[in-house]
Design an enzyme around this catalytic site. Sequence first.
Site, mmCIF file in Angstrom:
data_model
loop_
_atom_site.group_PDB
_atom_site.id
_atom_site.type_symbol
_atom_site.label_atom_id
_atom_site.label_comp_id
_atom_site.label_asym_id
_atom_site.label_seq_id
_atom_site.Cartn_x
_atom_site.Cartn_y
_atom_site.Cartn_z
ATOM 1 N N ASP A 339 -12.183 65.053 -92.922
ATOM 2 C CA ASP A 339 -11.005 65.824 -92.553
ATOM 3 C C ASP A 339 -10.850 66.953 -93.582
ATOM 4 O O ASP A 339 -11.414 66.893 -94.675
ATOM 5 C CB ASP A 339 -9.785 64.907 -92.543
ATOM 6 C CG ASP A 339 -8.502 65.669 -92.304
ATOM 7 O OD1 ASP A 339 -8.472 66.485 -91.370
ATOM 8 O OD2 ASP A 339 -7.542 65.460 -93.063
ATOM 9 N N ASP A 530 -6.661 61.269 -94.079
ATOM 10 C CA ASP A 530 -5.449 60.830 -94.778
ATOM 11 C C ASP A 530 -4.233 60.782 -93.877
ATOM 12 O O ASP A 530 -3.283 60.064 -94.170
ATOM 13 C CB ASP A 530 -5.156 61.758 -95.964
ATOM 14 C CG ASP A 530 -4.675 63.119 -95.505
ATOM 15 O OD1 ASP A 530 -3.629 63.573 -95.964
ATOM 16 O OD2 ASP A 530 -5.371 63.746 -94.668
ATOM 17 N N ASP A 534 -5.524 61.320 -88.178
ATOM 18 C CA ASP A 534 -6.892 60.872 -88.445
ATOM 19 C C ASP A 534 -7.115 59.414 -88.057
ATOM 20 O O ASP A 534 -8.256 58.949 -88.022
ATOM 21 C CB ASP A 534 -7.231 61.035 -89.935
ATOM 22 C CG ASP A 534 -7.185 62.485 -90.380
ATOM 23 O OD1 ASP A 534 -7.667 63.341 -89.622
ATOM 24 O OD2 ASP A 534 -6.667 62.752 -91.474
#
Length: 654
Positions: A339, A530, A534
């Site tokens: 990410d 995080d 996600d």
Amino acid sequence: MGTDRAYDQCTMSDQANHNHEEESADWQPQIVATVICLVALLLAMTAEHLWLPLASVFYLISFAAGMRYPLVEAAEEIAEGTFDVDFLMLLVALGAWALGHPAEGATLLVLFGASRSMEAYARRRTRSAIEALTTEMPDTAHRVGSDDDVEEIPLDQIKAGDLLQVRPGEKFPVDCILAQGKTTIDMSAITGESEPLTPEPGAEIPSGALNGGGLVRVQVIHLARESAYQKIIQLVESAPSHRSQAQVLSDRVGRYFTAAILFASIAGFLIWWLALGLPFKVAGYRAMVLLVAGSPCALVLSIPSAVLAGIAAGARRGILFHGGRGLLAAAGVRTVALDKTGTLTTGEPSVSSVTPYSEDRDHQLSLARRLAGSSTHPAAGAVLRHISEDSDECRHDLSDIAEVAGEGVHALHDGGKVMLGRCPVKHRDGEECAAAQNARVVLSADGQPRMCFHLSETLREQAAETVAALKQRGVRVLLLSGDLTNAVNRLAGQLGIEEAFGDLRPEQKWEAVAKAADGSSGGQVMMVGDGVNDAPALAAAEVGVAMGMRGSAATLAQADIVLVKDRLPDLVEALDLGRAARRIVRQNLVVAIGAAAILVGFAIVGGLPLSLGVFGHEGGTVLVVLNSLRLLLRTEQKLPSGTHGAPQPIPQPA
């Protein structure tokens, strides 16, 4: 990853065996009993030449001490409808005495007790290393009442919105924001940051941070059980109970192998005695030798000992493996999807510049502030911090305020629709706002841009070195982000990531991870993130990794590995630890199976005395445990420092 988790739903006997291992982790009483067994054995062997009744008394003491713990454990196993190596060792020891070989039976108990004590010591050491990850937290907090009085209360009585007082030298008990006072905070126990930080009023402070030299008052934003540090502690405490598919399989094979070797020994006894005509005692002696030689102690310990040592080694470095499945699955990772915001970057954007498209700048700023105040998105927070608190209030009320995931905040204002978000908008001439393509946040009215807020982010320390290290290990690196494609591509180019995808909604991240798994050439896919957005991607990946302190509850729940201190180099170390643990497991299996095959072969042909079988059996067990403990001595691999050794802002186009 779903398959691995299915294996974690162990049978009752699997769980009972695990609980039994936890209860037997106290090695000190076991070693005391073993020492008594050894001393009594030596006295008995000496007394055999003086007075046989005295020797029998010492043998009785030796057996009683040596059987103290195995007897209790074997009784519990039999009560649960199973039996394991404890039962086999007791059977052989008692059989040896019955056949006139008490010294060999007592020797077996001494060596078996010594190996079990060493196993318990190793388990205790690994558990201590895991527990050391969670530094001591306060049990109480000081709440400020309505009349400014301060009372000490338990943590479970704290409510969101409460005002707490934190004295110098105390830890912040819950996640909070600074309300009053000035101080410095030490984040080293949480993030590894050695330099103290000076928070501004309104700054968020995570639980576990240490208050420096000032008396401050903070406002609670999360309950104690929901705080970042408590989530980590809960994961630490549950880590050893989440076992990998290999661990579950090892336990089951051990039980079946135990039953098989018991029946083989009985069959061997009958063949040697009835078919081959050997004397009863000789046939019984050979059967006991076969029982010792084939006992699967080393085989059963091959995987769990390595897994526990690997979990402990990770905990020392701030890497939490959520059980054996995370550790061993990391060894097979061949693709890592990262990410962007909060993972490769610090996740705290700031407004670098503002481009107005309206003459009424102050009015547009106040309107943007009103809309940003209705969102919890980090970009909205950056807008709020940038806009001066004393700017003019919006002169008209807003209605129908709603936040749309992936778009922004919508509202009705002065008869028209206003929005603060990232959706492309157009000028009156129909051309797309070029500035909007480089901005995270655009204020628009009826589809026309009014103001663009350009945001900059800060790369995490050693982000580029981490990506390079992953590539050196043959890992394919992907960048998956919900951010604008242009911003994602710029970051990917800066870090050397060839495959980058932007403008992804949570379900599209899930699809990207699933697609990567289909084309991963036999390797497993790891997703690192995080945020709540996600969580679906972490669930789709075989191995999910969450940033510990910034990770949402949903992300931490899906994660197999948690980087407690949010350090990107720990991701590389997690892969290295997984691969090292897999090598140790393979070595252990070779030792366990090889030693058992050799001993059983000699036992069948009758060329192995019981004492040598005992030494060979227990020696293999000790060797497996010591080999696993090498993981605790493993030196962390440091990434080379480069141009990105310190956090750097991501360059924005003019």
